[in-house]
Design an enzyme around this catalytic site. Sequence first.
Site, PDB file in Angstrom:
ATOM      1  N   TYR A   9       0.669  -1.331  -0.071  1.00  0.00           N
ATOM      2  CA  TYR A   9      -0.002  -0.177  -0.028  1.00  0.00           C
ATOM      3  C   TYR A   9       0.910   1.202   0.045  1.00  0.00           C
ATOM      4  O   TYR A   9       0.778   2.076  -0.796  1.00  0.00           O
ATOM      5  CB  TYR A   9      -0.822   0.088   1.000  1.00  0.00           C
ATOM      6  CG  TYR A   9      -1.933   1.426   1.277  1.00  0.00           C
ATOM      7  CD1 TYR A   9      -2.712   1.520   0.304  1.00  0.00           C
ATOM      8  CD2 TYR A   9      -1.508   2.271   2.245  1.00  0.00           C
ATOM      9  CE1 TYR A   9      -3.562   2.818   0.399  1.00  0.00           C
ATOM     10  CE2 TYR A   9      -2.197   3.555   2.371  1.00  0.00           C
ATOM     11  CZ  TYR A   9      -3.352   3.737   1.407  1.00  0.00           C
ATOM     12  OH  TYR A   9      -3.737   4.899   1.526  1.00  0.00           O
ATOM     13  N   LYS A  32       1.393   3.977  -2.996  1.00  0.00           N
ATOM     14  CA  LYS A  32       0.977   5.352  -3.011  1.00  0.00           C
ATOM     15  C   LYS A  32       2.306   6.345  -3.315  1.00  0.00           C
ATOM     16  O   LYS A  32       1.836   7.498  -3.994  1.00  0.00           O
ATOM     17  CB  LYS A  32       0.474   5.854  -1.472  1.00  0.00           C
ATOM     18  CG  LYS A  32      -0.830   5.180  -1.225  1.00  0.00           C
ATOM     19  CD  LYS A  32      -2.198   5.457  -2.156  1.00  0.00           C
ATOM     20  CE  LYS A  32      -2.741   6.739  -1.915  1.00  0.00           C
ATOM     21  NZ  LYS A  32      -3.935   7.002  -2.599  1.00  0.00           N
TER      22      LYS A  32
HETATM   23  N1  LIG Z   1      -8.767   6.297   5.046  1.00  0.00           N
HETATM   24  C1  LIG Z   1      -7.600   6.723   5.501  1.00  0.00           C
HETATM   25  O1  LIG Z   1      -7.323   6.909   6.378  1.00  0.00           O
HETATM   26  C2  LIG Z   1      -6.834   7.473   4.217  1.00  0.00           C
HETATM   27  C3  LIG Z   1      -6.964   7.388   2.932  1.00  0.00           C
HETATM   28  N2  LIG Z   1      -6.275   7.977   1.989  1.00  0.00           N
HETATM   29  C4  LIG Z   1      -6.348   7.882   0.514  1.00  0.00           C
HETATM   30  O2  LIG Z   1      -7.626   8.560   0.366  1.00  0.00           O
HETATM   31  C5  LIG Z   1      -8.215   7.695  -0.583  1.00  0.00           C
HETATM   32  C6  LIG Z   1      -9.680   7.408  -0.629  1.00  0.00           C
HETATM   33  O3  LIG Z   1      -9.717   6.336   0.659  1.00  0.00           O
HETATM   34  P1  LIG Z   1     -10.847   6.020   1.349  1.00  0.00           P
HETATM   35  O4  LIG Z   1     -12.092   6.882   1.207  1.00  0.00           O
HETATM   36  O5  LIG Z   1     -10.400   6.091   2.903  1.00  0.00           O
HETATM   37  O6  LIG Z   1     -11.264   4.634   0.884  1.00  0.00           O
HETATM   38  P2  LIG Z   1     -12.393   3.896   0.211  1.00  0.00           P
HETATM   39  O7  LIG Z   1     -12.143   2.346   0.096  1.00  0.00           O
HETATM   40  O8  LIG Z   1     -13.466   4.193   0.993  1.00  0.00           O
HETATM   41  O9  LIG Z   1     -12.674   4.617  -1.049  1.00  0.00           O
HETATM   42  C7  LIG Z   1     -11.934   4.242  -2.277  1.00  0.00           C
HETATM   43  C8  LIG Z   1     -12.997   4.254  -3.413  1.00  0.00           C
HETATM   44  O10 LIG Z   1     -12.335   3.977  -4.540  1.00  0.00           O
HETATM   45  C9  LIG Z   1     -13.109   3.021  -5.210  1.00  0.00           C
HETATM   46  N3  LIG Z   1     -12.284   2.138  -6.217  1.00  0.00           N
HETATM   47  C10 LIG Z   1     -11.474   1.216  -5.709  1.00  0.00           C
HETATM   48  N4  LIG Z   1     -10.920   0.723  -6.760  1.00  0.00           N
HETATM   49  C11 LIG Z   1     -11.410   1.230  -7.907  1.00  0.00           C
HETATM   50  C12 LIG Z   1     -11.230   0.866  -9.192  1.00  0.00           C
HETATM   51  N5  LIG Z   1     -10.440  -0.037  -9.823  1.00  0.00           N
HETATM   52  N6  LIG Z   1     -11.586   1.693 -10.189  1.00  0.00           N
HETATM   53  C13 LIG Z   1     -12.548   2.930  -9.561  1.00  0.00           C
HETATM   54  N7  LIG Z   1     -12.888   2.851  -8.341  1.00  0.00           N
HETATM   55  C14 LIG Z   1     -12.425   2.245  -7.514  1.00  0.00           C
HETATM   56  C15 LIG Z   1     -13.579   2.052  -4.302  1.00  0.00           C
HETATM   57  O11 LIG Z   1     -14.777   1.490  -4.805  1.00  0.00           O
HETATM   58  C16 LIG Z   1     -14.268   3.188  -3.354  1.00  0.00           C
HETATM   59  O12 LIG Z   1     -15.331   3.710  -3.493  1.00  0.00           O
HETATM   60  C17 LIG Z   1      -7.479   6.661  -1.111  1.00  0.00           C
HETATM   61  O13 LIG Z   1      -6.704   6.988  -2.212  1.00  0.00           O
HETATM   62  C18 LIG Z   1      -6.530   6.386  -0.034  1.00  0.00           C
HETATM   63  O14 LIG Z   1      -5.364   5.874  -0.488  1.00  0.00           O
HETATM   64  C19 LIG Z   1      -5.207   8.678   2.350  1.00  0.00           C
HETATM   65  C20 LIG Z   1      -4.878   8.734   3.610  1.00  0.00           C
HETATM   66  C21 LIG Z   1      -5.524   8.103   4.716  1.00  0.00           C
HETATM   67  C1  LIG Z   2      -4.752  -4.213  16.853  1.00  0.00           C
HETATM   68  C2  LIG Z   2      -3.729  -3.159  16.565  1.00  0.00           C
HETATM   69  C3  LIG Z   2      -2.751  -3.149  17.737  1.00  0.00           C
HETATM   70  C4  LIG Z   2      -4.140  -1.653  16.195  1.00  0.00           C
HETATM   71  C5  LIG Z   2      -4.726  -1.727  14.846  1.00  0.00           C
HETATM   72  C6  LIG Z   2      -4.917  -0.405  14.249  1.00  0.00           C
HETATM   73  C7  LIG Z   2      -4.390  -0.293  13.068  1.00  0.00           C
HETATM   74  C8  LIG Z   2      -5.688  -1.231  12.124  1.00  0.00           C
HETATM   75  C9  LIG Z   2      -4.510   1.209  12.466  1.00  0.00           C
HETATM   76  C10 LIG Z   2      -3.461   2.043  13.239  1.00  0.00           C
HETATM   77  C11 LIG Z   2      -3.071   3.169  12.310  1.00  0.00           C
HETATM   78  C12 LIG Z   2      -4.040   2.812  11.056  1.00  0.00           C
HETATM   79  C13 LIG Z   2      -3.553   3.441   9.764  1.00  0.00           C
HETATM   80  C14 LIG Z   2      -3.029   5.121   9.784  1.00  0.00           C
HETATM   81  O1  LIG Z   2      -4.058   5.751  10.238  1.00  0.00           O
HETATM   82  C15 LIG Z   2      -2.557   5.581   8.551  1.00  0.00           C
HETATM   83  C16 LIG Z   2      -3.297   4.978   7.239  1.00  0.00           C
HETATM   84  C17 LIG Z   2      -3.191   5.749   6.190  1.00  0.00           C
HETATM   85  C18 LIG Z   2      -3.646   5.433   4.884  1.00  0.00           C
HETATM   86  O2  LIG Z   2      -3.613   5.968   3.997  1.00  0.00           O
HETATM   87  C19 LIG Z   2      -4.713   4.329   4.943  1.00  0.00           C
HETATM   88  C20 LIG Z   2      -5.062   3.617   6.320  1.00  0.00           C
HETATM   89  C21 LIG Z   2      -3.770   3.545   7.294  1.00  0.00           C
HETATM   90  C22 LIG Z   2      -2.760   2.983   6.871  1.00  0.00           C
HETATM   91  C23 LIG Z   2      -4.284   3.238   8.522  1.00  0.00           C
HETATM   92  C24 LIG Z   2      -4.914   1.820   8.622  1.00  0.00           C
HETATM   93  C25 LIG Z   2      -5.285   1.291   9.980  1.00  0.00           C
HETATM   94  C26 LIG Z   2      -4.368   1.158  10.954  1.00  0.00           C
HETATM   95  C27 LIG Z   2      -2.954   0.706  10.533  1.00  0.00           C
END
Ligand SMILES: NC(=O)C1=CN([C@@H]2O[C@H](COP(=O)(O)OP(=O)(O)OC[C@H]3O[C@@H](n4cnc5c(N)ncnc54)[C@H](O)[C@@H]3O)[C@@H](O)[C@H]2O)C=CC1
Ligand SMILES: CC(C)CCC[C@@H](C)[C@H]1CC[C@H]2[C@@H]3[C@H](O)CC4=CC(=O)CC[C@]4(C)[C@H]3CC[C@]12C
Length: 368
Positions: free
Chosen positions: A159, A163
């Site tokens: 992952y 990214k």
């Molecule tokens: N959740 C988090 O804490 C963080 C997320 N991100 C980034 O933010 C973005 C959104 O993440 P989330 O909303 O958390 O994830 P999510 O899994 O909820 O949303 C991702 C969306 O992309 C769509 N998707 C996946 N594969 C696809 C494909 N082949 N074609 C078209 N659509 C596709 C999925 O159906 C989903 O709706 C990602 O790029 C992720 O890397 C960055 C930092 C933290």
């Molecule tokens: C049972 C364990 C000791 C605790 C598990 C917690 C983990 C699942 C999560 C702790 C930190 C999270 C990640 C962090 O917030 C940064 C992230 C950024 C992203 O872009 C995607 C998600 C994630 C990697 C997030 C995923 C869950 C944790 C690893």
Amino acid sequence: MANSAQTQELVYLVTGGCGFLGEHVVRMLLQREPRLRELRIFDLHLGPWLEELKTGPVQVTAIQGDVTQAHEVAAAVAGAHVVIHTAGLVDVFGKTSPETIHEVNVQGTQNVIEACVQTGTRFLIYTSSMEVVGPNIKGQPFYRGNENTPYEAVHRHPYPCSKALAERLVLEANGREVLGGLPLVTCALRPTGIYGEGHQIMKDFYHQGLRLGGRLFRAIPASVEHGRVYVGNVAWMHVLVARELEHRAALMGGQVYFCYDNSPYKSYEDFNMEFLGPCGLRLVGTRPLMPYWLLVLLAALNTLLQWLLRPLLLYAPLLNPYTLAVANTTFTVSTDKARRHFGYEPLFSWEESRTRTIHWVQTAEGSA
Ligand SMILES: NC(=O)C1=CN([C@@H]2O[C@H](COP(=O)(O)OP(=O)(O)OC[C@H]3O[C@@H](n4cnc5c(N)ncnc54)[C@H](O)[C@@H]3O)[C@@H](O)[C@H]2O)C=CC1
Ligand SMILES: CC(C)CCC[C@@H](C)[C@H]1CC[C@H]2[C@@H]3[C@H](O)CC4=CC(=O)CC[C@]4(C)[C@H]3CC[C@]12C
């Protein structure tokens, strides 16, 4: 982009617009971008909630598509002024193969870039991640760092690797000539761990706590700090960047910005308790109940089990060596780059972010 601030003439495309972050970006655009004429939402899986958006003044076009399919992406991008590329595979649990993660996150992003170049779209905003920086494989802390803080960004997990590669592609594409002869302007936003309405892992912890009789057991020392950011503020930053990118292309083009707000720095578990506590859960222990070496052993065991069981079923628990390392490493950002470059201020205060998230956990209670 627009000649008059009041005319509705812009076409935006949000990839991954039905995901956790994507839905907030979509709703934020509809609320806060008055120049919007059409909003295209491109996702592998379209949500039923899109229907309710179709009755407003902005034309909402839902496009079921796959970012790994270049022709589908090009068709969706054609005629758009701005692309916000949030689509991605967020898998740190081993649910999908490294090849698939690479294909969606890296090849998918390359397809989006090429589609912009071929069709003449000039503004591309990429949702990157703090994971592009760290925590690294050595588990070195990143303490109150900013976009210029030196840090050994070395990864092995698919992952963060994907990214980082995708972010580099986006930044290197800044300045490429698009159809019509003008330069492409790109930038990347790096959210830390996002929380808020729709956060699946928060829901998983909540249901785990309910199953354990209203308790969660501390696994990580309270001294390990994480910087987290509210999803509404992440969405707001995307909307602002999209708005400002044309006028500040020289300053913002090819730049990265951490996504931040005023959420307090806390350990992952203590931060979650800000929401799960008011929902009736209790975090047991002021120190981890298990020694760290045992967690490392369990995490390794989970990896082995995942591999052994793969032919029969998908075993993808929260705990694995990678998630343990991330959870157990301090990673906090402290920066004002987004404020200086495009006037970003969080739209939601910490109190409001907290209240909204608690309300969501409480109302989403039944839907495990
Ligand atoms: N959740 C988090 O804490 C963080 C997320 N991100 C980034 O933010 C973005 C959104 O993440 P989330 O909303 O958390 O994830 P999510 O899994 O909820 O949303 C991702 C969306 O992309 C769509 N998707 C996946 N594969 C696809 C494909 N082949 N074609 C078209 N659509 C596709 C999925 O159906 C989903 O709706 C990602 O790029 C992720 O890397 C960055 C930092 C933290
Ligand atoms: C049972 C364990 C000791 C605790 C598990 C917690 C983990 C699942 C999560 C702790 C930190 C999270 C990640 C962090 O917030 C940064 C992230 C950024 C992203 O872009 C995607 C998600 C994630 C990697 C997030 C995923 C869950 C944790 C690893």
